[in-house]
Design an enzyme around this catalytic site. Structure first.
Site, short mmCIF file in Angstrom:
data_model
loop_
_atom_site.label_atom_id
_atom_site.label_comp_id
_atom_site.label_asym_id
_atom_site.label_seq_id
_atom_site.Cartn_x
_atom_site.Cartn_y
_atom_site.Cartn_z
N ASP A 113 -3.75 -2.44 -1.45
CA ASP A 113 -3.99 -3.77 -2.02
C ASP A 113 -4.49 -4.77 -0.96
OD1 ASP A 113 -3.27 -3.11 -4.62
OD2 ASP A 113 -1.14 -3.49 -4.23
N HIS A 250 -3.34 3.93 -3.42
CA HIS A 250 -3.00 4.22 -4.81
C HIS A 250 -4.22 3.99 -5.69
CE1 HIS A 250 -2.17 -0.13 -4.45
NE2 HIS A 250 -2.45 -0.22 -5.74
N ARG A 265 3.70 -7.89 -11.95
CA ARG A 265 3.73 -7.44 -10.55
C ARG A 265 4.05 -8.60 -9.63
NH1 ARG A 265 -1.40 -4.70 -7.48
NH2 ARG A 265 -1.54 -6.64 -6.38
C1 SIN Z 1 -2.99 -1.72 -8.70
O1 SIN Z 1 -3.99 -1.26 -8.19
O2 SIN Z 1 -2.28 -2.46 -8.08
C2 SIN Z 1 -2.63 -1.35 -10.12
C3 SIN Z 1 -1.85 -0.10 -10.19
C4 SIN Z 1 -1.60 0.26 -11.62
O3 SIN Z 1 -1.88 -0.53 -12.54
O4 SIN Z 1 -1.11 1.36 -11.87
#
Ligand code: SIN
Length: 277
Positions: A113, A250, A265
């Site tokens: 991120d 991720h 989040r």
């Molecule tokens: C993200 O990239 O932070 C999103 C991850 C997700 O929605 O699974």
């Protein structure tokens, strides 16, 4: 139960590794109330040892979500000017909601991120209360420690000392930062070396010819995405994923629109830029 690579037992929480390389499911914990000192100390250790923590059946409020994040540091804001996620009534919590009106799923390419920031986030805590049917909408996580360890000694030597440009404008548009970070960094808590370039943000390895930068980046980005150090997390309603943004990549699997996937989040601020190994 113990976490990855450590033998000291956990006494308050349970820590069940998902696979040998990355991720653990945390049990014996209720995130709707403040944690005891022992639970928190063990959660911190589990985070360092396992890189990504997963929780099941936690119906958390914004207050619970913020409290969990603030155990790890002050909460920060997204650096992007054009993002799909939205603010909520609480400026510390962002809404991640997708449905038939959403143009695309955000985060569907491998990334860490906001690595375009001078000080990227320490981590993110995503809570999803609503999931698409039939097991769609997974998130895949990868260990950049394991990716680094698997490089040849020659390649490690070549990469150490190099820096790369991380450009936020190509993801989030004008006004988003660009920053240079070491290609090989060292984690401030584990002390382990890791690869710190990613597909979404890294555009150029500095101080080498353009062709060499493009070839090296292409090799590293494919290498980081290999399944040997990845784990694919299957969400259920009221699951939480908390990832260490400093040593993992991720990607959200974009296989469910127009079905609904919805949650919130918080982002824990980093305290220093990535440090060269
Ligand atoms: C993200 O990239 O932070 C999103 C991850 C997700 O929605 O699974």
């Amino acid at each position: 139960m113990t976490g990855h690579g450590h033998n000291e037992a956990y006494r308050a929480i349970s820590v069940t590794p998902c696979c040998p390389q990355i991720g653990a499911e945390i049990g014996n914990i209720d995130l709707t109330r403040p944690l005891t000192d022992l639970e928190l100390a063990e959660l911190r250790r589990a985070f360092t040892e396992n890189l990504v923590l997963f929780f099941r059946d936690q119906k958390i409020s914004f207050e619970d979500h913020v409290r969990l994040g603030e155990y790890f540091g002050p909460l920060g804001a997204h650096v992007g000017s054009k993002t799909i996620s939205k603010t909520t009534d609480d400026p510390r919590v962002r809404k991640f909601h997708y449905d038939e009106t959403t143009p695309r799923v955000s985060g569907d390419k491998w990334h860490t991120d906001q690595s375009c920031a001078a000080v990227p986030p320490l981590g993110s805590i995503l809570y999803n209360h609503t999931l698409p049917p039939n097991g769609r909408g997974d998130t895949i996580f990868a260990s950049m420690y394991e990716a680094y360890d698997a490089l040849s000694d020659r390649m490690k030597t070549h990469l150490e000392g190099l820096t790369a440009l991380h450009d936020g404008t190509r993801v989030f548009g004008e006004g988003t930062p660009k920053s240079n970070h070491p290609v090989i960094a060292r984690h401030p808590e584990s002390g382990r070396k890791l690869i710190y370039v990613n597909r979404e943000f890294t555009t150029r390895i500095n101080d080498v010819p353009e062709e060499e930068s493009a070839a090296l980046l292409s090799y590293l980005i494919d290498h980081c995405a290999r399944p040997e150090w990845s784990y694919r997390f299957r969400w259920q309603p009221h699951s939480i994923a908390f990832w260490d943004n400093r040593c993992t990549h991720h990607m959200a699997v974009s296989d469910y629109l127009p079905a609904v996937r919805s949650g919130y989040r918080v982002q824990v601020e980093g305290s220093a830029p990535p440090v060269a190994a």
